[in-house]
Design a protein around this motif. Structure first.
Motif, PDB file in Angstrom:
ATOM      1  N   LEU A   1      15.630  26.694  -8.539  1.00 52.90           N
ATOM      2  CA  LEU A   1      14.361  27.005  -9.273  1.00 52.90           C
ATOM      3  C   LEU A   1      13.198  27.607  -8.303  1.00 52.90           C
ATOM      4  N   MET A   2      13.182  28.833  -8.404  1.00 50.40           N
ATOM      5  CA  MET A   2      12.463  29.593  -7.283  1.00 50.40           C
ATOM      6  C   MET A   2      11.007  30.402  -7.890  1.00 50.40           C
ATOM      7  N   ILE A   3      10.600  29.410  -8.913  1.00 51.58           N
ATOM      8  CA  ILE A   3       9.332  30.115  -9.519  1.00 51.58           C
ATOM      9  C   ILE A   3       8.210  29.582  -8.535  1.00 51.58           C
ATOM     10  N   PRO A   4       7.062  30.002  -8.786  1.00 55.52           N
ATOM     11  CA  PRO A   4       5.806  29.716  -7.920  1.00 55.52           C
ATOM     12  C   PRO A   4       5.012  28.157  -8.649  1.00 55.52           C
ATOM     13  N   GLY A   5       6.025  27.210  -8.850  1.00 56.16           N
ATOM     14  CA  GLY A   5       5.503  25.924  -9.429  1.00 56.16           C
ATOM     15  C   GLY A   5       6.055  25.965 -10.857  1.00 56.16           C
ATOM     16  N   PRO A   6       6.500  24.741 -11.262  1.00 60.33           N
ATOM     17  CA  PRO A   6       7.117  23.670 -10.404  1.00 60.33           C
ATOM     18  C   PRO A   6       8.122  24.220  -9.279  1.00 60.33           C
ATOM     19  N   ILE A   7       8.238  23.741  -8.095  1.00 57.44           N
ATOM     20  CA  ILE A   7       9.326  24.281  -7.238  1.00 57.44           C
ATOM     21  C   ILE A   7      10.634  23.122  -7.178  1.00 57.44           C
ATOM     22  N   GLU A   8      11.492  23.368  -6.229  1.00 53.98           N
ATOM     23  CA  GLU A   8      12.602  22.563  -5.966  1.00 53.98           C
ATOM     24  C   GLU A   8      11.929  21.329  -5.099  1.00 53.98           C
ATOM     25  N   PHE A   9      12.209  20.001  -5.603  1.00 57.11           N
ATOM     26  CA  PHE A   9      11.638  18.733  -4.686  1.00 57.11           C
ATOM     27  C   PHE A   9      12.795  18.505  -3.860  1.00 57.11           C
ATOM     28  N   GLU A  10      12.301  17.754  -2.860  1.00 52.80           N
ATOM     29  CA  GLU A  10      13.127  17.056  -1.888  1.00 52.80           C
ATOM     30  C   GLU A  10      13.589  15.835  -2.714  1.00 52.80           C
ATOM     31  N   PRO A  11      14.854  15.612  -2.397  1.00 51.54           N
ATOM     32  CA  PRO A  11      15.893  14.229  -2.827  1.00 51.54           C
ATOM     33  C   PRO A  11      15.122  13.156  -2.621  1.00 51.54           C
ATOM     34  N   ASP A  12      14.564  13.041  -1.583  1.00 56.69           N
ATOM     35  CA  ASP A  12      13.687  11.694  -1.062  1.00 56.69           C
ATOM     36  C   ASP A  12      12.347  11.340  -1.884  1.00 56.69           C
ATOM     37  N   VAL A  13      11.908  12.574  -2.262  1.00 54.61           N
ATOM     38  CA  VAL A  13      10.687  12.567  -3.049  1.00 54.61           C
ATOM     39  C   VAL A  13      11.169  12.186  -4.522  1.00 54.61           C
ATOM     40  N   LEU A  14      12.028  12.663  -5.152  1.00 55.07           N
ATOM     41  CA  LEU A  14      12.423  12.282  -6.342  1.00 55.07           C
ATOM     42  C   LEU A  14      13.072  10.951  -6.322  1.00 55.07           C
ATOM     43  N   GLN A  15      13.677  10.350  -5.331  1.00 57.40           N
ATOM     44  CA  GLN A  15      14.106   8.966  -5.197  1.00 57.40           C
ATOM     45  C   GLN A  15      12.893   8.101  -5.292  1.00 57.40           C
ATOM     46  N   ALA A  16      11.856   8.453  -4.378  1.00 59.88           N
ATOM     47  CA  ALA A  16      10.636   7.509  -4.209  1.00 59.88           C
ATOM     48  C   ALA A  16      10.203   7.255  -5.522  1.00 59.88           C
ATOM     49  N   MET A  17      10.339   7.994  -6.807  1.00 59.99           N
ATOM     50  CA  MET A  17       9.889   7.819  -7.999  1.00 59.99           C
ATOM     51  C   MET A  17      10.616   7.072  -8.807  1.00 59.99           C
ATOM     52  N   ALA A  18      12.123   6.818  -8.431  1.00 56.97           N
ATOM     53  CA  ALA A  18      13.071   6.431  -9.228  1.00 56.97           C
ATOM     54  C   ALA A  18      13.168   4.685  -9.029  1.00 56.97           C
ATOM     55  N   VAL A  19      12.036   4.211  -9.132  1.00 54.24           N
ATOM     56  CA  VAL A  19      11.947   2.681  -8.990  1.00 54.24           C
ATOM     57  C   VAL A  19      11.252   1.986  -9.985  1.00 54.24           C
ATOM     58  N   PRO A  20      11.472   0.802 -10.265  1.00 54.06           N
ATOM     59  CA  PRO A  20      10.686   0.181 -11.210  1.00 54.06           C
ATOM     60  C   PRO A  20       9.141   0.272 -11.029  1.00 54.06           C
ATOM     61  N   THR A  21       8.282   0.520 -12.073  1.00 54.97           N
ATOM     62  CA  THR A  21       6.960   0.554 -11.741  1.00 54.97           C
ATOM     63  C   THR A  21       6.193  -0.494 -11.813  1.00 54.97           C
ATOM     64  N   THR A  22       5.494  -0.660 -10.518  1.00 52.23           N
ATOM     65  CA  THR A  22       4.608  -1.746 -10.231  1.00 52.23           C
ATOM     66  C   THR A  22       3.267  -1.717 -11.082  1.00 52.23           C
ATOM     67  N   SER A  23       2.548  -2.828 -10.862  1.00 54.32           N
ATOM     68  CA  SER A  23       1.176  -2.687 -11.335  1.00 54.32           C
ATOM     69  C   SER A  23       0.306  -1.821 -10.301  1.00 54.32           C
ATOM     70  N   HIS A  24      -0.510  -1.180 -11.109  1.00 54.31           N
ATOM     71  CA  HIS A  24      -1.486  -0.302 -10.182  1.00 54.31           C
ATOM     72  C   HIS A  24      -2.317  -1.178  -9.243  1.00 54.31           C
ATOM     73  N   VAL A  25      -2.315  -2.484  -9.420  1.00 53.43           N
ATOM     74  CA  VAL A  25      -3.120  -3.261  -8.527  1.00 53.43           C
ATOM     75  C   VAL A  25      -2.123  -4.192  -7.431  1.00 53.43           C
ATOM     76  N   ALA A  26      -0.833  -3.880  -7.379  1.00 57.22           N
ATOM     77  CA  ALA A  26       0.323  -4.626  -6.575  1.00 57.22           C
ATOM     78  C   ALA A  26      -0.285  -4.163  -5.276  1.00 57.22           C
ATOM     79  N   PRO A  27      -0.129  -5.233  -4.217  1.00 57.15           N
ATOM     80  CA  PRO A  27      -0.626  -5.017  -2.982  1.00 57.15           C
ATOM     81  C   PRO A  27       0.120  -3.809  -2.242  1.00 57.15           C
ATOM     82  N   ASN A  28       1.781  -3.762  -2.565  1.00 58.49           N
ATOM     83  CA  ASN A  28       2.244  -2.584  -1.963  1.00 58.49           C
ATOM     84  C   ASN A  28       1.711  -1.227  -2.430  1.00 58.49           C
ATOM     85  N   PHE A  29       1.381  -1.081  -3.839  1.00 58.70           N
ATOM     86  CA  PHE A  29       0.697   0.326  -4.408  1.00 58.70           C
ATOM     87  C   PHE A  29      -0.624   0.432  -3.886  1.00 58.70           C
ATOM     88  N   ILE A  30      -1.252  -0.487  -3.732  1.00 56.36           N
ATOM     89  CA  ILE A  30      -2.702  -0.242  -3.177  1.00 56.36           C
ATOM     90  C   ILE A  30      -2.448   0.466  -1.773  1.00 56.36           C
TER      91      ILE A  30
END
Ligand SMILES: *Cc1c(COP(=O)(O)O)cnc(C)c1O
Length: 387
Positions: free
Chosen positions: A7-36
């Motif tokens: 995907l070589m358009i001016p956005g969205p672009i190719e994303f880093e696998p590590d970035v996509l992996q960071a999203m692929a986790v169970p969603t926490t509360s928006h006030v969970a200490p780790n998320f804060i």
């Protein structure tokens, strides 16, 4: 068979696998200490990427347009004068947004592929009494890049606030918000910041916040109002739970990952990588006798390149041929010349390999329409420019 397309358009672009992996986790509360913690880190790293120690970062669910809307709605009061310096499609959009909040706008539009000369900007500032000006660092419709520092100096001379649309530049082009004295620098997540679409990001100077605090009339927007978001950003910075509208938890996890990748590379090195690849890519395009939309090299962006189709080439067919070869580039965006050019995004985690793939697919597509050129010339030129 590998079926992934590049995907070589001016956005969205190719994303880093590590970035996509960071999203692929169970969603926490928006006030969970780790998320804060994560949210606070992301805000801190934004200040590093924007080069602003004293600015106030905002992270809000929305696209880049919401960041434009946020800047305009918080800073404009009905009847304020605003100057729009336009180098393409997104300048026009800023005019529409500013007028939505009652601004009287003056638009200085550059001819296609050019920038507005500084003396014209100065003359206009001298002749009016503007509260703010907006300008587009890299206009994604033309691939034209403006030099922000000189415009900021002029704005300061005439006491005018500056809003830089950096949607196609932040984390790809050099930005020194504090040194240049830009009051708002804004972007969206899916461009050079390298995070899937869905985040509006901006950093506001203390001066911009003062202007907002001293408004005589209420902000004419509910969702984008800093009244609602400033306390939330401060709470995350101070590691306290807070709530206004639920933040997109997983996207913010991805943002923190991407910002840490950016800071690890070093923003200076990252900008250099963009410059080196963009120059080599332009040389390669030129070696095919194709012409580039920005009329001069110094105003050509490093995050994308806009290229005119050669005569007698069917542009839609050319791009379709490239897609069949697994390379996606974008068509034109500026309505006056939409069908006459295409755009290649090269920002974020882009590498020389990606651009070699683009040039290979482009050559095969040109060949399929009997365009006269020496097969391989753009690949060779690209390689030579990188050595
Ligand atoms: C993409 C872009 C926008 C709009 O951002 P969205 O995320 O599509 O809302 C605004 N300005 C510039 C320069 C852009 O490249």
């Amino acid at each position: 068979m590998k079926s992934r397309k590049l995907l070589m358009i001016p956005g969205p672009i190719e994303f880093e696998p590590d970035v996509l992996q960071a999203m692929a986790v169970p969603t926490t509360s928006h006030v969970a200490p780790n998320f804060i913690d994560v949210f606070g880190n992301a805000l801190d790293m934004m200040k590093e990427v924007w080069k602003s120690t004293s600015g106030q970062p905002f992270i809000v669910a929305g696209s880049g347009t919401l960041a434009m809307d946020m800047a305009a709605s918080n800073l404009i009061e009905k009847g304020d004068s605003a100057l729009v310096i336009s180098t393409g499609y997104f300048g026009e959009r800023f005019k529409d947004i500013l007028e939505t909040y009652g601004a009287e706008t003056t638009v200085l539009s550059a001819p296609i592929g050019e920038v507005v000369p500084l003396d014209i900007i100065e003359e206009t500032l001298k002749g009016g009494s503007y509260k703010l000006l907006t300008f587009t660092h890299v206009d994604t419709s033309t691939g034209v890049m403006v030099a922000p520092e000189a415009i900021c100096k002029l704005a300061q001379k005439y006491g005018v606030l500056t809003i830089l649309d950096g949607v196609c530049s932040v984390a790809g082009e050099e930005i020194l918000q504090e040194k240049w004295g830009v009051d708002v620098v804004l972007t969206g997540s899916q461009k050079a910041i390298g995070v899937p679409p869905g985040l509006a990001l901006l950093v506001a100077s203390q001066k911009a916040l003062d202007v907002w605090k001293n408004r005589k009339t209420p902000v004419g927007n509910y969702y984008a109002s800093w009244n609602n978001w400033l306390p939330i950003m401060i709470a995350y910075q101070e590691e306290r739970p807070s709530y206004f509208g639920t933040p997109p938890v997983n996207l913010i996890l991805a943002l923190e990952k991407s910002l840490s990748i950016i800071c690890d590379e070093g923003i200076g090195a990252r900008v250099q990588r963009h410059k080196r690849l963009a120059r080599a890519f332009r040389a390669a395009i030129t070696s095919l006798n194709l012409s580039i939309l920005p009329t001069e090299d110094v105003i050509a962006a490093h995050t994308l390149t806009a290229v005119y189709y050669p005569e007698n080439i069917d542009g839609a067919l050319l791009r379709a041929h490239m897609v069949a070869d697994d390379v996606i580039v974008a068509g034109g965006l500026l309505s006056e010349i939409k069908t006459t050019y295409f755009r290649v995004g090269h920002m974020g985690s882009v590498s020389s390999n990606d651009l070699l793939a683009v040039l290979g697919a482009l050559e095969r597509a040109l060949q399929s329409q009997n365009y006269p050129f020496e097969m391989g010339v753009s690949l060779r030129t690209f390689q030579d420019s990188l050595i």
